[in-house]
Design a protein around this motif. Structure first.
Motif, PDB file in Angstrom:
ATOM      1  N   SER A 173       0.818  -1.232   0.000  1.00 33.16           N
ATOM      2  CA  SER A 173       0.000   0.000   0.000  1.00 33.16           C
ATOM      3  C   SER A 173       0.845   1.272   0.000  1.00 33.16           C
ATOM      4  CB  SER A 173      -0.926   0.033   1.223  1.00 33.16           C
ATOM      5  OG  SER A 173      -2.191  -0.508   0.892  1.00 33.16           O
ATOM      6  N   THR A 174       1.988   1.261   0.713  1.00 27.89           N
ATOM      7  CA  THR A 174       2.793   2.501   0.770  1.00 27.89           C
ATOM      8  C   THR A 174       3.427   2.799  -0.587  1.00 27.89           C
ATOM      9  OG1 THR A 174       4.819   1.364   1.461  1.00 27.89           O
ATOM     10  CG2 THR A 174       3.343   2.166   3.216  1.00 27.89           C
ATOM     11  N   TRP A 175       3.567   1.787  -1.411  1.00 25.77           N
ATOM     12  CA  TRP A 175       4.156   1.979  -2.748  1.00 25.77           C
ATOM     13  C   TRP A 175       3.087   2.362  -3.764  1.00 25.77           C
ATOM     14  CZ3 TRP A 175       3.932  -0.397  -7.621  1.00 25.77           C
ATOM     15  CH2 TRP A 175       5.017  -0.140  -8.475  1.00 25.77           C
ATOM     16  N   LEU A 176       1.924   1.683  -3.666  1.00 28.00           N
ATOM     17  CA  LEU A 176       0.891   1.873  -4.696  1.00 28.00           C
ATOM     18  C   LEU A 176       0.051   3.125  -4.485  1.00 28.00           C
ATOM     19  CD1 LEU A 176      -0.673  -1.612  -5.528  1.00 28.00           C
ATOM     20  CD2 LEU A 176       0.001   0.149  -7.164  1.00 28.00           C
ATOM     21  N   LEU A 177      -0.421   3.303  -3.253  1.00 33.94           N
ATOM     22  CA  LEU A 177      -1.426   4.356  -3.044  1.00 33.94           C
ATOM     23  C   LEU A 177      -0.906   5.759  -3.387  1.00 33.94           C
ATOM     24  CD1 LEU A 177      -4.393   4.576  -2.312  1.00 33.94           C
ATOM     25  CD2 LEU A 177      -3.715   5.007   0.061  1.00 33.94           C
ATOM     26  N   PRO A 178       0.306   6.153  -2.932  1.00 33.93           N
ATOM     27  CA  PRO A 178       0.777   7.492  -3.323  1.00 33.93           C
ATOM     28  C   PRO A 178       0.965   7.646  -4.828  1.00 33.93           C
ATOM     29  CG  PRO A 178       2.423   6.346  -1.967  1.00 33.93           C
ATOM     30  CD  PRO A 178       1.214   5.479  -1.988  1.00 33.93           C
ATOM     31  N   ARG A 179       1.259   6.548  -5.515  1.00 38.18           N
ATOM     32  CA  ARG A 179       1.381   6.629  -6.986  1.00 38.18           C
ATOM     33  C   ARG A 179       0.014   6.869  -7.629  1.00 38.18           C
ATOM     34  NH1 ARG A 179       5.922   4.026  -5.622  1.00 38.18           N
ATOM     35  NH2 ARG A 179       7.689   4.130  -7.053  1.00 38.18           N
ATOM     36  N   LEU A 180      -1.042   6.474  -6.933  1.00 38.47           N
ATOM     37  CA  LEU A 180      -2.391   6.637  -7.477  1.00 38.47           C
ATOM     38  C   LEU A 180      -3.001   7.976  -7.097  1.00 38.47           C
ATOM     39  CD1 LEU A 180      -3.650   3.039  -6.632  1.00 38.47           C
ATOM     40  CD2 LEU A 180      -3.266   3.960  -8.935  1.00 38.47           C
ATOM     41  N   VAL A 181      -2.794   8.390  -5.852  1.00 40.64           N
ATOM     42  CA  VAL A 181      -3.520   9.581  -5.364  1.00 40.64           C
ATOM     43  C   VAL A 181      -2.582  10.689  -4.882  1.00 40.64           C
ATOM     44  CG1 VAL A 181      -5.515   8.173  -4.671  1.00 40.64           C
ATOM     45  CG2 VAL A 181      -3.741   8.693  -2.983  1.00 40.64           C
ATOM     46  N   GLY A 182      -1.262  10.455  -4.931  1.00 36.75           N
ATOM     47  CA  GLY A 182      -0.315  11.434  -4.423  1.00 36.75           C
ATOM     48  C   GLY A 182      -0.050  11.213  -2.936  1.00 36.75           C
ATOM     49  N   GLY A 205      -9.257   7.187  -8.887  1.00 38.62           N
ATOM     50  CA  GLY A 205      -8.460   6.278  -9.712  1.00 38.62           C
ATOM     51  C   GLY A 205      -8.044   5.018  -8.962  1.00 38.62           C
ATOM     52  N   LEU A 206      -8.822   4.625  -7.961  1.00 42.08           N
ATOM     53  CA  LEU A 206      -8.525   3.372  -7.250  1.00 42.08           C
ATOM     54  C   LEU A 206      -9.217   2.189  -7.905  1.00 42.08           C
ATOM     55  CD1 LEU A 206      -8.761   4.449  -3.498  1.00 42.08           C
ATOM     56  CD2 LEU A 206      -6.882   4.694  -5.128  1.00 42.08           C
ATOM     57  N   CYS A 207     -10.143   2.484  -8.836  1.00 41.39           N
ATOM     58  CA  CYS A 207     -10.748   1.392  -9.606  1.00 41.39           C
ATOM     59  C   CYS A 207     -11.050   1.910 -11.012  1.00 41.39           C
ATOM     60  CB  CYS A 207     -11.997   0.847  -8.932  1.00 41.39           C
ATOM     61  SG  CYS A 207     -13.377   1.979  -8.852  1.00 41.39           S
ATOM     62  N   GLU A 208     -11.239   0.973 -11.925  1.00 38.67           N
ATOM     63  CA  GLU A 208     -11.516   1.345 -13.324  1.00 38.67           C
ATOM     64  C   GLU A 208     -13.008   1.413 -13.596  1.00 38.67           C
ATOM     65  OE1 GLU A 208      -7.995   1.472 -12.819  1.00 38.67           O
ATOM     66  OE2 GLU A 208      -8.524  -0.642 -12.623  1.00 38.67           O
ATOM     67  N   HIS A 209     -13.783   0.511 -12.981  1.00 40.98           N
ATOM     68  CA  HIS A 209     -15.227   0.467 -13.237  1.00 40.98           C
ATOM     69  C   HIS A 209     -15.961   0.050 -11.970  1.00 40.98           C
ATOM     70  CE1 HIS A 209     -14.590   0.847 -17.556  1.00 40.98           C
ATOM     71  NE2 HIS A 209     -13.642  -0.060 -17.425  1.00 40.98           N
ATOM     72  N   VAL A 210     -17.204   0.543 -11.841  1.00 41.00           N
ATOM     73  CA  VAL A 210     -18.095   0.139 -10.745  1.00 41.00           C
ATOM     74  C   VAL A 210     -19.347  -0.455 -11.372  1.00 41.00           C
ATOM     75  CG1 VAL A 210     -19.487   0.957  -8.802  1.00 41.00           C
ATOM     76  CG2 VAL A 210     -17.228   1.963  -9.220  1.00 41.00           C
ATOM     77  N   TYR A 211     -19.792  -1.606 -10.845  1.00 37.35           N
ATOM     78  CA  TYR A 211     -20.976  -2.284 -11.374  1.00 37.35           C
ATOM     79  C   TYR A 211     -21.988  -2.503 -10.253  1.00 37.35           C
ATOM     80  CZ  TYR A 211     -17.791  -3.413 -15.241  1.00 37.35           C
ATOM     81  OH  TYR A 211     -16.912  -3.343 -16.282  1.00 37.35           O
ATOM     82  N   PRO A 212     -23.275  -2.626 -10.609  1.00 37.70           N
ATOM     83  CA  PRO A 212     -24.278  -2.918  -9.582  1.00 37.70           C
ATOM     84  C   PRO A 212     -23.965  -4.239  -8.877  1.00 37.70           C
ATOM     85  CG  PRO A 212     -25.327  -2.377 -11.688  1.00 37.70           C
ATOM     86  CD  PRO A 212     -23.854  -2.499 -11.962  1.00 37.70           C
ATOM     87  N   ASP A 213     -24.272  -4.292  -7.579  1.00 39.62           N
ATOM     88  CA  ASP A 213     -23.993  -5.516  -6.808  1.00 39.62           C
ATOM     89  C   ASP A 213     -24.627  -6.744  -7.461  1.00 39.62           C
ATOM     90  OD1 ASP A 213     -22.742  -3.837  -5.088  1.00 39.62           O
ATOM     91  OD2 ASP A 213     -24.120  -4.134  -3.403  1.00 39.62           O
TER      92      ASP A 213
END
Ligand code: T3D
Length: 290
Positions: A173-182, A205-213
């Motif tokens: 998470s410490t590597w990925l999250l700042p690359r995604l959100v600063g 930008g933490l996901c590409e698509h959201v779909y109904p449950d």
């Protein structure tokens, strides 16, 4: 639905489908396994299966998932891997019931379980979809972020929850999250353990698509099948190029592109793509012998 009902429901997807009108998932599956395996149309679905605990991770689950990813890598019939959760959760992170009697330091534990898992997942030569069906917390949030493609159900949420129990974010998470959100938004999410819902995840930008449950599993399978029809060798090399570029200079990235383009250009997929373009037909990138 209780956790137990949800686990049975996840398991019954396999059983029901394999005897009905064409399997939704086929392949090996055992009901008591912490990871359910299913394969359909080149898509290997790995389902975390501890629904009573929102799929909180014990060592068995972590080691089994790593082994399952390695098996997917080695299986030429698998073109895309999906990781999802049984029941209402995706993964609630480390099983906190498992920590106290442990005969390992935190460092040893991470090096034995989570780190090999994340390295295997990120290094896989096939696209991995994190199909986040419900809450993803702690190391479960890291797993949700680590896929090449992140698809969320409407009710999913992500919590960098580590600071609630005074731990440091781990499992990448410490590597990925700042690359995604600063840096600053990442720090705030980690420091306050704020919940991120699906709309916010899409915005950040933490996901590409959201779909109904209700249609989530079908949407994930349809998306994964689209990906499975793409040129596997080119996608493998694209992953390698992008991952190397994340930590390289522009000069190094240009050199890397030139080397990998040769490998792509020499492959039959490239010849098929060019032929299909000239013949005004759809390319056929799926062949029995890869
Ligand atoms: O090597 C190392 O050990 C270090 C590595 C650390 C990696 C980490 O992931 S640290 C973070 C660990 N995870 C957490 O702290 C999350 C704990 N869970 C929660 O805070 C909440 O459960 C959620 C916010 C995720 C979801 O809340 P909610 O209200 O939707 O569900 P719930 O009612 O809290 O949970 C449902 C059941 O799952 C419940 O069991 P019960 O009471 O019905 O028998 C709950 O205890 C269980 N559960 C949820 N998360 C965990 C868990 N059991 C064990 N471990 C969990 N992480």
């Amino acid at each position: 639905m209780t956790g137990t009902d949800a686990g049975a429901e996840a398991a019954s997807l396999f059983t029901r489908a394999s005897v009905a009108d064409g399997p939704r998932y086929a392949g090996t599956m055992s009901q008591d396994s912490v990871i359910l395996h299913g394969t359909r149309a080149g898509v290997r679905t790995l389902t975390l299966n501890r629904p009573d605990k929102l799929n909180a991770a014990n060592d068995e689950l972590l080691l089994s998932l790593t082994t399952a990813l390695q098996a997917a890598e080695a299986d030429d019939t698998v073109r895309v891997v999906v990781i999802t959760g049984a029941g209402r959760g995706f993964c609630a992170g480390q099983d906190l019931g498992d920590v106290s009697g442990r005969n390992m330091t935190f460092t040893e534990h991470l090096n034995h379980t989570y780190n090999p898992l994340i390295r295997t997942l990120r290094g896989l030569n096939k696209p991995v979809i994190s199909a986040v069906n419900g809450v993803a917390a702690g190391a479960g949030a890291s797993l949700a972020l680590a896929g090449d493609i992140r698809l969320w159900a409407q009710s999913a949420r992500l919590i960098e929850i580590f600071s609630n129990i005074a731990l440091v974010p781990d499992s990448g998470s410490t590597w990925l999250l700042p690359r995604l959100v600063g840096y600053h938004r990442a720090f705030e999410l980690m420091a306050l353990a704020e919940r991120v819902d699906a709309a916010e995840a899409l915005r950040l930008g933490l996901c590409e698509h959201v779909y109904p449950d209700g249609t989530f599993a079908d949407e994930v399978q349809a998306y994964a099948e689209r990906l499975a029809a793409r040129p596997a060798n080119a996608l493998k090399l694209t992953k390698q190029a992008l991952n190397a570029a994340l930590t390289s200079t522009l000069d190094d990235a240009l050199d890397q592109e030139a080397a990998l383009q040769q490998l792509a250009g020499d492959h039959w997929e490239h010849r098929e793509g060019v032929s299909a373009f000239k013949e005004k037909r759809a390319p056929q990138f799926v062949r029995e012998n890869g």
